[in-house]
Design an enzyme around this catalytic site. Structure first.
Site, PDB file in Angstrom:
ATOM      1  N   THR A   4       7.761  26.943 -16.464  1.00  0.00           N
ATOM      2  CA  THR A   4       7.058  27.529 -17.613  1.00  0.00           C
ATOM      3  C   THR A   4       6.231  28.693 -17.064  1.00  0.00           C
ATOM      4  O   THR A   4       5.007  28.595 -16.956  1.00  0.00           O
ATOM      5  CB  THR A   4       6.135  26.494 -18.304  1.00  0.00           C
ATOM      6  OG1 THR A   4       5.367  25.822 -17.290  1.00  0.00           O
ATOM      7  CG2 THR A   4       6.907  25.482 -19.082  1.00  0.00           C
TER       8      THR A   4
ATOM      9  N   PHE B 249     -10.001  18.609  -1.722  1.00  0.00           N
ATOM     10  CA  PHE B 249     -10.009  19.933  -2.372  1.00  0.00           C
ATOM     11  C   PHE B 249     -11.370  20.621  -2.365  1.00  0.00           C
ATOM     12  O   PHE B 249     -11.739  21.319  -3.306  1.00  0.00           O
ATOM     13  CB  PHE B 249      -9.425  19.825  -3.796  1.00  0.00           C
ATOM     14  CG  PHE B 249      -7.925  19.677  -3.725  1.00  0.00           C
ATOM     15  CD1 PHE B 249      -7.362  18.505  -3.252  1.00  0.00           C
ATOM     16  CD2 PHE B 249      -7.093  20.734  -4.039  1.00  0.00           C
ATOM     17  CE1 PHE B 249      -5.991  18.375  -3.102  1.00  0.00           C
ATOM     18  CE2 PHE B 249      -5.718  20.612  -3.892  1.00  0.00           C
ATOM     19  CZ  PHE B 249      -5.174  19.435  -3.438  1.00  0.00           C
TER      20      PHE B 249
ATOM     21  N   ARG C 152     -12.064  22.365   0.533  1.00  0.00           N
ATOM     22  CA  ARG C 152     -11.922  23.260   1.688  1.00  0.00           C
ATOM     23  C   ARG C 152     -12.031  24.710   1.217  1.00  0.00           C
ATOM     24  O   ARG C 152     -11.207  25.200   0.441  1.00  0.00           O
ATOM     25  CB  ARG C 152     -10.570  23.042   2.383  1.00  0.00           C
ATOM     26  CG  ARG C 152     -10.582  21.870   3.365  1.00  0.00           C
ATOM     27  CD  ARG C 152      -9.242  21.716   4.034  1.00  0.00           C
ATOM     28  NE  ARG C 152      -8.239  21.281   3.079  1.00  0.00           N
ATOM     29  CZ  ARG C 152      -7.152  21.960   2.730  1.00  0.00           C
ATOM     30  NH1 ARG C 152      -6.888  23.097   3.253  1.00  0.00           N
ATOM     31  NH2 ARG C 152      -6.302  21.501   1.860  1.00  0.00           N
TER      32      ARG C 152
ATOM     33  N   CYS D 209       1.216  26.157  -9.501  1.00  0.00           N
ATOM     34  CA  CYS D 209       0.534  25.343 -10.521  1.00  0.00           C
ATOM     35  C   CYS D 209      -0.881  25.801 -10.858  1.00  0.00           C
ATOM     36  O   CYS D 209      -1.149  26.164 -11.998  1.00  0.00           O
ATOM     37  CB  CYS D 209       0.484  23.887 -10.069  1.00  0.00           C
ATOM     38  SG  CYS D 209       2.097  23.133 -10.053  1.00  0.00           S
TER      39      CYS D 209
HETATM   40  C1  UDX Z   1      -0.816  21.478  -6.863  1.00  0.00           C
HETATM   41  C2  UDX Z   1      -1.413  20.113  -7.241  1.00  0.00           C
HETATM   42  O1  UDX Z   1      -2.116  19.590  -6.123  1.00  0.00           O
HETATM   43  C3  UDX Z   1      -0.331  19.176  -7.719  1.00  0.00           C
HETATM   44  O2  UDX Z   1      -0.907  17.965  -8.147  1.00  0.00           O
HETATM   45  C4  UDX Z   1       0.415  19.832  -8.865  1.00  0.00           C
HETATM   46  O3  UDX Z   1       1.452  19.011  -9.285  1.00  0.00           O
HETATM   47  C5  UDX Z   1       0.953  21.183  -8.455  1.00  0.00           C
HETATM   48  O4  UDX Z   1      -0.106  22.000  -7.957  1.00  0.00           O
HETATM   49  P1  UDX Z   1       0.485  22.540  -4.813  1.00  0.00           P
HETATM   50  O5  UDX Z   1       0.412  23.809  -5.601  1.00  0.00           O
HETATM   51  O6  UDX Z   1       1.794  22.129  -4.207  1.00  0.00           O
HETATM   52  O7  UDX Z   1       0.025  21.312  -5.741  1.00  0.00           O
HETATM   53  O8  UDX Z   1      -0.537  22.660  -3.610  1.00  0.00           O
HETATM   54  P2  UDX Z   1      -1.984  22.142  -3.220  1.00  0.00           P
HETATM   55  O9  UDX Z   1      -1.894  21.466  -1.908  1.00  0.00           O
HETATM   56  O10 UDX Z   1      -2.621  21.420  -4.307  1.00  0.00           O
HETATM   57  O11 UDX Z   1      -2.730  23.530  -2.954  1.00  0.00           O
HETATM   58  C6  UDX Z   1      -2.828  24.547  -3.938  1.00  0.00           C
HETATM   59  C7  UDX Z   1      -3.594  25.713  -3.389  1.00  0.00           C
HETATM   60  O12 UDX Z   1      -4.952  25.372  -3.216  1.00  0.00           O
HETATM   61  C8  UDX Z   1      -3.114  26.214  -2.028  1.00  0.00           C
HETATM   62  O13 UDX Z   1      -3.127  27.622  -2.039  1.00  0.00           O
HETATM   63  C9  UDX Z   1      -4.143  25.673  -1.057  1.00  0.00           C
HETATM   64  O14 UDX Z   1      -4.265  26.457   0.097  1.00  0.00           O
HETATM   65  C10 UDX Z   1      -5.398  25.731  -1.905  1.00  0.00           C
HETATM   66  N1  UDX Z   1      -6.434  24.784  -1.490  1.00  0.00           N
HETATM   67  C11 UDX Z   1      -6.213  23.436  -1.577  1.00  0.00           C
HETATM   68  C12 UDX Z   1      -7.673  25.250  -1.048  1.00  0.00           C
HETATM   69  O15 UDX Z   1      -7.907  26.471  -0.967  1.00  0.00           O
HETATM   70  N2  UDX Z   1      -8.631  24.345  -0.711  1.00  0.00           N
HETATM   71  C13 UDX Z   1      -8.445  23.009  -0.793  1.00  0.00           C
HETATM   72  O16 UDX Z   1      -9.386  22.263  -0.470  1.00  0.00           O
HETATM   73  C14 UDX Z   1      -7.189  22.532  -1.224  1.00  0.00           C
END
Ligand code: UDX
Length: 458
Positions: A96, A267, A269, A278
């Site tokens: 989507t 989350f 960091r 997403c």
């Molecule tokens: C995310 C959701 O976690 C998941 O539940 C949903 O289904 C899809 O979107 P994803 O996009 O695969 O998953 O990655 P994720 O590990 O959640 O990280 C997303 C982004 O956030 C990354 O760019 C990551 O570097 C950033 N991030 C994550 C941070 O900057 N700090 C954090 O503490 C965690």
């Protein structure tokens, strides 16, 4: 059970593989012939750790197969519909993508719904339709089910059932998440629909909490979860910028904050912001849908604003450490939005690159996953000859004034400070955008180290 899935993307394929691994017979359909052929030869069309072996085994055991949807082939199209009709449950796992105004583009959802409707036209038995794509509350009932009814001449609740079953997979650890999710959310149209889907999950660990709610609630749970996670990240990033000014390390602060059981450490960091398929898309979509209902969403707007500005913080830190950036040789380590994936959607590498080019830098990009480099090239619409792509880490950092860590691949974490010191130019500047290194060790080696939210940036 016999399961059909529409969409060979990360969600569709990983979900399909998980159901097949639990002994179900799964067919995953797509309009992209290359993806279907890749799947049928046992090779996933994208990189996800562990997926190669899993898919290979399932395809050779006949539990998982790809199904091509021809665009207008009168002979093969009925076979496509029959393959869907012959299953008990169909999952919609198509993308989507966002429209330019942030709202959801429902083109693929509509096509998948019409396909299911057409397939169900000649079916006498009950069929369950499940939406797994992330769609704003009301879309399953108002768009998907309406189209299925129109194209099948069948009635919801009587001839077919429906559920929303949002997925919470994390790329890079998607298989573990699909085989052993931390919760299963089932939004049911009626009791029968929910019971059929519950049956499909009956082989999954009984300790996994199952939550049965209405369809719209399930759709909203996904948006609320992703919005809260994105909020946590933007919060940590704003705190990082504040901490720097007070000479405090945000990582130490968030460790203390995360110990509160009401908050938890996940989350928090700080870094150059969130990317991926997403968080940015989902927060924009629910904000845009809320706005269209006349509602203001100042919190979500701020989450997005902080995330837009955060990657530029890495460039500001580079400037404060190295002075004028014009003609500086800069390397961005990590092009995918996070490690262990070739996905570059909303990668923070792009705004960092654009800012560096604007400042007159000579930029080199590197990612350990070659597909991520190719995907990144496609993202960047300008003449790519102005960016150099290195084939190894050594080549990437050699003779650079500044290195910016954009994501946290293991290959980067393993790098010793000595390597930067030896290969980079005199007075090497390292901007650790994801806090993967111990600052003290790098400082001892004579590297000018800066990191988002670090206490000694000023
Ligand atoms: C995310 C959701 O976690 C998941 O539940 C949903 O289904 C899809 O979107 P994803 O996009 O695969 O998953 O990655 P994720 O590990 O959640 O990280 C997303 C982004 O956030 C990354 O760019 C990551 O570097 C950033 N991030 C994550 C941070 O900057 N700090 C954090 O503490 C965690």
């Amino acid at each position: 059970m016999k399961v059909s899935i529409i969409g060979i993307g990360p969600v569709g394929l990983v979900t399909g593989a998980a159901f097949a691994e639990h002994g179900n017979n799964v067919v995953v359909a797509d309009i992209d012939k290359e993806r279907v052929n890749a799947l049928n030869s046992g090779k996933p069309p994208f990189y996800e750790p562990g997926l190669d072996n899993l898919v290979k085994g399932l395809v050779s055991r006949g539990l998982l197969r790809g199904l091509f949807k021809p665009s207008n082939d009168s002979e093969n199209l009925p076979l496509y519909y029959k393959s869907i009709r012959d299953t008990d449950i169909t999952f919609i796992c198509v993308g989507t993508p966002p429209n330019p105004d942030g709202s959801m583009n429902l083109e693929y959802i509509k096509k998948a719904s019409i396909d299911i409707g057409t397939a169900l036209k000649d079916k006498k038995e009950y069929h369950l339709v499940v939406s797994k794509s992330t769609i704003v509350p009301g879309t399953t009932e108002d768009v998907i089910l309406k189209l299925i009814e129109e194209h099948s001449s069948k009635k919801r609740e009587i001839d077919f059932g429906a559920c929303s079953n949002p997925e919470f997979l994390l790329q890079g650890s998607a298989i573990a998440g699909a085989l052993n999710p931390d919760r299963i959310v089932i939004g049911e149209l009626d009791k029968k629909s929910g019971d059929v889907l519950m049956e499909l999950y009956s082989d999954f660990d009984e300790k996994i909490p199952r939550l049965k709610v209405g369809i719209k609630t399930a759709e909203m749970i996904k948006y609320a979860s992703n919005s809260l996670l994105a909020t946590k990240i933007s919060f940590a990033n704003e705190m990082a910028n504040i901490c720097e000014r007070f000479g405090v390390d945000v990582y130490e602060v968030m460790e203390g904050v995360g110990l509160d059981y009401r908050i938890n450490p996940g989350f928090l960091r700080a870094g150059v912001g969130f990317g991926g398929s997403c968080f940015p898309k989902d927060v924009k979509a629910i904000a845009s849908a809320s706005r269209s209902k006349g509602l203001k969403v100042p919190l979500l707007d701020s989450v997005l604003l902080i995330n837009e500005e955060q990657p530029l913080r890495a460039v500001e830190l580079a400037e404060s450490a190295a002075g004028d950036l014009k003609d500086k040789d800069v390397c961005i380590l990590g092009l995918s939005f996070k490690p262990d994936t070739d996905d570059v959607r909303e990668t923070r590498a792009l705004p960092i690159l654009m800012k560096l080019l604007e400042k007159g830098c000579k930029v080199t990009g590197y990612d350990p996953e070659p597909k991520a480099v190719n995907n990144f090239r496609k993202l960047f619409h300008q003449d790519f000859s102005i960016v150099n792509f290195a084939r190894s880490i050594e080549e990437a950092i050699k003779d650079k004034d500044i290195v910016i860590i954009q994501n946290e691949w293991e290959d980067f974490k393993k790098l010793e400070p000595r390597i930067f010191k030896t290969l980079m130019k005199k007075n090497p500047v390292l901007i650790d955008g994801r806090r993967i290194y111990d600052p003290e060790i790098f400082l001892k080696e004579g590297i000018i180290y800066r990191s988002i939210g670090w206490k000694r940036n000023f």
